[in-house]
Design a protein around this motif. Sequence first.
Motif, PDB file in Angstrom:
ATOM      1  N   SER A 156       0.834  -1.206   0.000  1.00 58.90           N
ATOM      2  CA  SER A 156       0.000   0.000   0.000  1.00 58.90           C
ATOM      3  C   SER A 156       0.865   1.252   0.000  1.00 58.90           C
ATOM      4  O   SER A 156       2.034   1.236   0.391  1.00 58.90           O
ATOM      5  CB  SER A 156      -0.924  -0.001   1.226  1.00 58.90           C
ATOM      6  OG  SER A 156      -1.760  -1.138   1.231  1.00 58.90           O
ATOM      7  N   VAL A 159      -0.116   7.824   2.530  1.00 57.81           N
ATOM      8  CA  VAL A 159      -0.598   9.118   2.038  1.00 57.81           C
ATOM      9  C   VAL A 159      -0.577  10.173   3.131  1.00 57.81           C
ATOM     10  O   VAL A 159      -0.832  11.359   2.843  1.00 57.81           O
ATOM     11  CB  VAL A 159      -2.026   8.996   1.457  1.00 57.81           C
ATOM     12  CG1 VAL A 159      -2.020   8.102   0.221  1.00 57.81           C
ATOM     13  CG2 VAL A 159      -2.993   8.492   2.505  1.00 57.81           C
ATOM     14  N   VAL A 171      -1.279   6.727   7.499  1.00 61.10           N
ATOM     15  CA  VAL A 171      -2.482   6.553   6.688  1.00 61.10           C
ATOM     16  C   VAL A 171      -2.055   5.993   5.339  1.00 61.10           C
ATOM     17  O   VAL A 171      -1.172   6.547   4.658  1.00 61.10           O
ATOM     18  CB  VAL A 171      -3.227   7.888   6.506  1.00 61.10           C
ATOM     19  CG1 VAL A 171      -4.512   7.664   5.699  1.00 61.10           C
ATOM     20  CG2 VAL A 171      -3.550   8.502   7.866  1.00 61.10           C
ATOM     21  N   ARG A 173      -3.302   4.164   1.450  1.00 57.99           N
ATOM     22  CA  ARG A 173      -4.341   3.893   0.472  1.00 57.99           C
ATOM     23  C   ARG A 173      -4.031   2.518  -0.108  1.00 57.99           C
ATOM     24  O   ARG A 173      -2.998   2.331  -0.750  1.00 57.99           O
ATOM     25  CB  ARG A 173      -4.361   4.954  -0.631  1.00 57.99           C
ATOM     26  CG  ARG A 173      -5.609   4.855  -1.527  1.00 57.99           C
ATOM     27  CD  ARG A 173      -5.536   5.878  -2.653  1.00 57.99           C
ATOM     28  NE  ARG A 173      -5.362   7.242  -2.161  1.00 57.99           N
ATOM     29  CZ  ARG A 173      -6.385   8.017  -1.760  1.00 57.99           C
ATOM     30  NH1 ARG A 173      -7.618   7.547  -1.779  1.00 57.99           N
ATOM     31  NH2 ARG A 173      -6.133   9.256  -1.332  1.00 57.99           N
ATOM     32  N   GLN A 178      -9.225   2.133  -0.759  1.00 65.06           N
ATOM     33  CA  GLN A 178      -9.681   2.510   0.570  1.00 65.06           C
ATOM     34  C   GLN A 178      -8.555   3.172   1.367  1.00 65.06           C
ATOM     35  O   GLN A 178      -7.376   2.884   1.163  1.00 65.06           O
ATOM     36  CB  GLN A 178     -10.182   1.289   1.345  1.00 65.06           C
ATOM     37  CG  GLN A 178     -11.590   0.862   0.997  1.00 65.06           C
ATOM     38  CD  GLN A 178     -12.099  -0.211   1.963  1.00 65.06           C
ATOM     39  OE1 GLN A 178     -11.341  -1.088   2.369  1.00 65.06           O
ATOM     40  NE2 GLN A 178     -13.369  -0.126   2.321  1.00 65.06           N
ATOM     41  N   ILE A 179      -8.973   4.040   2.283  1.00 65.49           N
ATOM     42  CA  ILE A 179      -8.037   4.675   3.186  1.00 65.49           C
ATOM     43  C   ILE A 179      -7.978   3.844   4.461  1.00 65.49           C
ATOM     44  O   ILE A 179      -9.007   3.518   5.054  1.00 65.49           O
ATOM     45  CB  ILE A 179      -8.468   6.120   3.518  1.00 65.49           C
ATOM     46  CG1 ILE A 179      -8.522   6.961   2.239  1.00 65.49           C
ATOM     47  CG2 ILE A 179      -7.526   6.727   4.541  1.00 65.49           C
ATOM     48  CD1 ILE A 179      -7.171   7.111   1.560  1.00 65.49           C
ATOM     49  N   ARG A 222     -10.682   1.605   8.648  1.00 63.15           N
ATOM     50  CA  ARG A 222     -10.813   1.713   7.193  1.00 63.15           C
ATOM     51  C   ARG A 222     -11.872   2.763   6.858  1.00 63.15           C
ATOM     52  O   ARG A 222     -12.947   2.790   7.470  1.00 63.15           O
ATOM     53  CB  ARG A 222     -11.173   0.366   6.575  1.00 63.15           C
ATOM     54  CG  ARG A 222     -10.049  -0.670   6.680  1.00 63.15           C
ATOM     55  CD  ARG A 222     -10.422  -1.981   6.017  1.00 63.15           C
ATOM     56  NE  ARG A 222      -9.320  -2.913   6.068  1.00 63.15           N
ATOM     57  CZ  ARG A 222      -8.337  -2.989   5.176  1.00 63.15           C
ATOM     58  NH1 ARG A 222      -8.326  -2.154   4.124  1.00 63.15           N
ATOM     59  NH2 ARG A 222      -7.360  -3.867   5.296  1.00 63.15           N
ATOM     60  N   THR A 225     -13.352   5.203  -0.058  1.00 63.73           N
ATOM     61  CA  THR A 225     -12.360   5.770  -0.978  1.00 63.73           C
ATOM     62  C   THR A 225     -12.404   7.286  -1.010  1.00 63.73           C
ATOM     63  O   THR A 225     -11.362   7.956  -1.024  1.00 63.73           O
ATOM     64  CB  THR A 225     -12.604   5.217  -2.394  1.00 63.73           C
ATOM     65  OG1 THR A 225     -12.563   3.795  -2.351  1.00 63.73           O
ATOM     66  CG2 THR A 225     -11.549   5.728  -3.371  1.00 63.73           C
ATOM     67  N   ALA A 228     -11.294  10.679   2.471  1.00 62.07           N
ATOM     68  CA  ALA A 228     -10.170  11.563   2.777  1.00 62.07           C
ATOM     69  C   ALA A 228      -9.430  11.879   1.493  1.00 62.07           C
ATOM     70  O   ALA A 228      -8.551  11.133   1.057  1.00 62.07           O
ATOM     71  CB  ALA A 228      -9.245  10.905   3.796  1.00 62.07           C
ATOM     72  N   SER A 230      -7.111  14.452  -0.974  1.00 64.80           N
ATOM     73  CA  SER A 230      -5.869  15.195  -0.765  1.00 64.80           C
ATOM     74  C   SER A 230      -6.177  16.535  -0.111  1.00 64.80           C
ATOM     75  O   SER A 230      -7.117  17.241  -0.504  1.00 64.80           O
ATOM     76  CB  SER A 230      -5.164  15.418  -2.110  1.00 64.80           C
ATOM     77  OG  SER A 230      -3.989  16.174  -1.930  1.00 64.80           O
ATOM     78  N   VAL A 257      -3.646  14.584   4.632  1.00 62.73           N
ATOM     79  CA  VAL A 257      -3.494  13.667   3.494  1.00 62.73           C
ATOM     80  C   VAL A 257      -2.856  14.438   2.358  1.00 62.73           C
ATOM     81  O   VAL A 257      -3.282  15.544   1.995  1.00 62.73           O
ATOM     82  CB  VAL A 257      -4.861  13.095   3.073  1.00 62.73           C
ATOM     83  CG1 VAL A 257      -4.706  12.182   1.876  1.00 62.73           C
ATOM     84  CG2 VAL A 257      -5.510  12.365   4.228  1.00 62.73           C
TER      85      VAL A 257
END
Length: 258
Positions: A156, A159, A171, A173, A178-179, A222, A225, A228, A230, A257
Motif C-alpha cells: 500500500s 498518504v 495513513v 491507500r 480505501q483509506i 478503514r 475511498t 479523505a 488530498s 493527506v
Amino acid sequence: MEQPSEEEITELLTAYALDALDPSERTRVQRLLTERPELQQMLTELRTAADLLPHSLDRPVLPPELRQRTIDYAVGRRRRNEQGPPIALSRRWRLLRVAWSSVTTVLFIGLVIAMVYLNSLRQELLLAIQERDRAQALVATVQASARQLATLFTSSEPVATLAGDGGQGVVFRDTTGQIVVVAVLPPLPADQVYQLWLIEGETAPVSGGVFTVDVSGYGLLRLPTTSAMSGTTLAVTAEPAPGSPGPTGTILMIGKVT
C-alpha cells in the motif's frame, strides 16, 4: 444338675481357692475335683496365685447380694442372658461408640475440606481455561493485525503521517482505493473509544469512525475511498463510548493527506 461350662468351672475354682464359697458350693467343687482329677492342677495354680497376694491386706468383705450373684453365676444357677451387660463390656461398648463417633466426625471434616479444596481447584482450573482462551484470542488478533500491517506496509501507498503527544499513526491507500489508518496509541478504559475526525478546510470536523487498539497499542480503521481526499486533515481524540457527534477531547495526533 447341668454341668457347668469350662469358663464357669474356672470361676468356681477361683472362688474355691479364695475360700469364697459356702459349704454346699465347696461340696460341689470337691465333687467336681473327684470327677475330674485334672482340675487339681488348675486348683493348685490358683492357690499358688492366691498365696502371692500381700498378707498385710485385709480380706475384703463383699456385699452379700454380690457374693450370692457370683456364686449363682459360677454354679450355673443364673444364666448369662438373665443379667445386664457386664460393666467392662458396657464400658467397652461406650468407648467403641465414642471412638466411632470421633472417626465419623474426622471423616466428615475431611470430606468437607476435600470438597472445599476440589471446588477451589475447579474454580482455579476454570479461570486458567478462561485465561488460556483469552490469550489464544489475543494471539489470533495480534497475528491478524500483524498480517494486515505487513500487507499494508508492503503493498500500500502511505498518504499521510499522524503525530502528536498522545500517539503516532500512518495513513495508507490500499490496492482497492480505501483509506486505512494505522494508529499506535495506549489502550483506553472500556467506556472510551478513539475517534477519527475529518476536517476539510474551515468546516466543522466530521466523524470518520471510531476504533480501539489491542494490548500492543495497534489499531486499524478503514475509510471509504472518497472519505479523505488530498488536503484533508485527519485528527484523533479519545471520546466516551460509543463516540461523540463532535470532538470533546484533546487532539492526540493529527496529520494531512497528501
